[in-house]
Design a protein around this motif. Sequence first.
Motif, PDB file in Angstrom:
ATOM      1  N   LEU A 174      15.190 -51.910  66.644  1.00  0.00           N
ATOM      2  CA  LEU A 174      16.526 -51.376  66.358  1.00  0.00           C
ATOM      3  C   LEU A 174      16.769 -50.047  67.054  1.00  0.00           C
ATOM      4  O   LEU A 174      15.835 -49.295  67.313  1.00  0.00           O
ATOM      5  N   LEU A 207      18.993 -46.995  65.748  1.00  0.00           N
ATOM      6  CA  LEU A 207      19.844 -46.453  64.689  1.00  0.00           C
ATOM      7  C   LEU A 207      20.691 -45.325  65.257  1.00  0.00           C
ATOM      8  O   LEU A 207      20.261 -44.602  66.155  1.00  0.00           O
ATOM      9  N   ARG A 208      21.877 -45.147  64.707  1.00  0.00           N
ATOM     10  CA  ARG A 208      22.768 -44.122  65.261  1.00  0.00           C
ATOM     11  C   ARG A 208      22.293 -42.717  64.920  1.00  0.00           C
ATOM     12  O   ARG A 208      22.725 -41.739  65.544  1.00  0.00           O
ATOM     13  N   ARG A 249      18.827 -40.506  62.463  1.00  0.00           N
ATOM     14  CA  ARG A 249      17.510 -40.615  61.841  1.00  0.00           C
ATOM     15  C   ARG A 249      17.553 -40.511  60.322  1.00  0.00           C
ATOM     16  O   ARG A 249      16.533 -40.252  59.688  1.00  0.00           O
ATOM     17  N   ILE A 306      18.072 -42.298  56.695  1.00  0.00           N
ATOM     18  CA  ILE A 306      18.028 -43.591  56.023  1.00  0.00           C
ATOM     19  C   ILE A 306      18.383 -43.394  54.552  1.00  0.00           C
ATOM     20  O   ILE A 306      17.841 -42.496  53.894  1.00  0.00           O
ATOM     21  N   GLY A 345      22.275 -43.610  59.240  1.00  0.00           N
ATOM     22  CA  GLY A 345      21.851 -44.536  60.273  1.00  0.00           C
ATOM     23  C   GLY A 345      21.560 -45.915  59.718  1.00  0.00           C
ATOM     24  O   GLY A 345      21.866 -46.934  60.351  1.00  0.00           O
ATOM     25  N   MET A 346      20.969 -45.948  58.525  1.00  0.00           N
ATOM     26  CA  MET A 346      20.646 -47.228  57.886  1.00  0.00           C
ATOM     27  C   MET A 346      20.660 -47.042  56.378  1.00  0.00           C
ATOM     28  O   MET A 346      20.219 -46.020  55.862  1.00  0.00           O
ATOM     29  N   ALA A 378      26.610 -48.836  60.753  1.00  0.00           N
ATOM     30  CA  ALA A 378      25.245 -48.562  60.286  1.00  0.00           C
ATOM     31  C   ALA A 378      24.409 -49.832  60.286  1.00  0.00           C
ATOM     32  O   ALA A 378      24.937 -50.951  60.309  1.00  0.00           O
ATOM     33  N   ALA A 379      23.110 -49.657  60.246  1.00  0.00           N
ATOM     34  CA  ALA A 379      22.179 -50.766  60.053  1.00  0.00           C
ATOM     35  C   ALA A 379      21.880 -50.894  58.564  1.00  0.00           C
ATOM     36  O   ALA A 379      22.201 -50.007  57.758  1.00  0.00           O
ATOM     37  N   ASP A 386      19.027 -56.032  59.226  1.00  0.00           N
ATOM     38  CA  ASP A 386      18.387 -55.553  60.442  1.00  0.00           C
ATOM     39  C   ASP A 386      16.912 -55.242  60.235  1.00  0.00           C
ATOM     40  O   ASP A 386      16.133 -55.212  61.198  1.00  0.00           O
TER      41      ASP A 386
END
Length: 390
Positions: A13, A15-16, A18, A20, A51-52, A93-94, A158
């Motif tokens: 992946l 991610l946009r 860091r 989470i 990001g996720m 986002a993931a 993801d």
Amino acid sequence: MSDVLAPARLGPLTLRNRVIKAATFEGRTPEALATDELVEFHREVAAGGVGMTTVAYCAVAPGGRTDRHQIWMRPEAVPGLRRLTDAVHAEGAAISAQLGHAGPVANAKSNRAPALAPSRMFNPLGMRFTKVPDALGIAEVVAAHARAARLAREAGFDAVEIHLGHNYLASAFLSPILNRRKDDYGGALVNRARVARELARAVRDAVGDTMAVTAKLTMEDGVRGGFSVEESLQVASWLQDDGALDALELTAGSSLLNPMAIFRGDAPRKNFAKVLPIPVRWGFQLVGKQFLREYPYRPAYLLDKARRFRQELSMPLVLLGGITDLATAEQARAEGFDFVAMGRALLREPDLINRWHTDATTRSLCTHCNECMPSIYTTTHCILRTRATT
């Protein structure tokens, strides 16, 4: 731009950023299926800039839930979860699914299924003794994790996060207090770690390189004679050498033995007692001070222990605990942590990461009162945010 807010790789992946959203049981799945409320909960966090985001808790079997209102991974759950992943992706986002088996933390009475534990013990939530799985039973749990990972992939996730913490089943096997077995899954640490390593390998084999695979690992149980930092370092090294994981998220404490080691801050004993079922409530009123201990809150409160893992491991690591402002997240990056995970601060302000982009000095409004903890039995929320918006 801060490196924390820049794109980053996690396995296959990108991610946009860091940051989470840590797995925090949402209390929005009354029929053990995704709901509009669950979709909106994660959509809002995704729109807020993470990001996720991580969906918790996706049990691999009906008996692996802490109670029957949690999602368990089965084909009927896929359509609702697909709506959830689509909504998060639409916000840029993931999304990850936390997979696991609650083991001795499960409520056997609520689930109408035995709670599993490495050794026989009394399960206070279900008011009955646990079931001890033999080698075949353990293999079934491992296979259930693989099936759940494939369903997560089908639902559009993801990533998956394997729960190896807080004395859920895999973590209970790691703990010498809870694991008193004499077979190949007990005794020496290499035996106690077999379940964790088998789960990681099975999940990776199930999804290959199509998803990121991470794990949440307890650094210590937080009780005398429990799973220690030194043991956790060795398990983490084995997991790294096995090559099944893309990252480890480091946590601490035990949902059974010392839950406040996970959270820090105020211990909400009064309101926690109110939401517990009788007779568990009566027991809690007797031992609440010993069970919900009080630890002072400070930024990055798990960093001291996590540094040892960063020094000894080369794999990506996620720092959890006390990340509420960009400066603390940047400190984690400066010390070599690849990602940071946030829970309570995003309950208070789902748009906090977007606000970091606008003003790097923005600080979270979370007071670490931990009154969100009792709310997991209804709908997990920040009581201060509710007051501010009503």
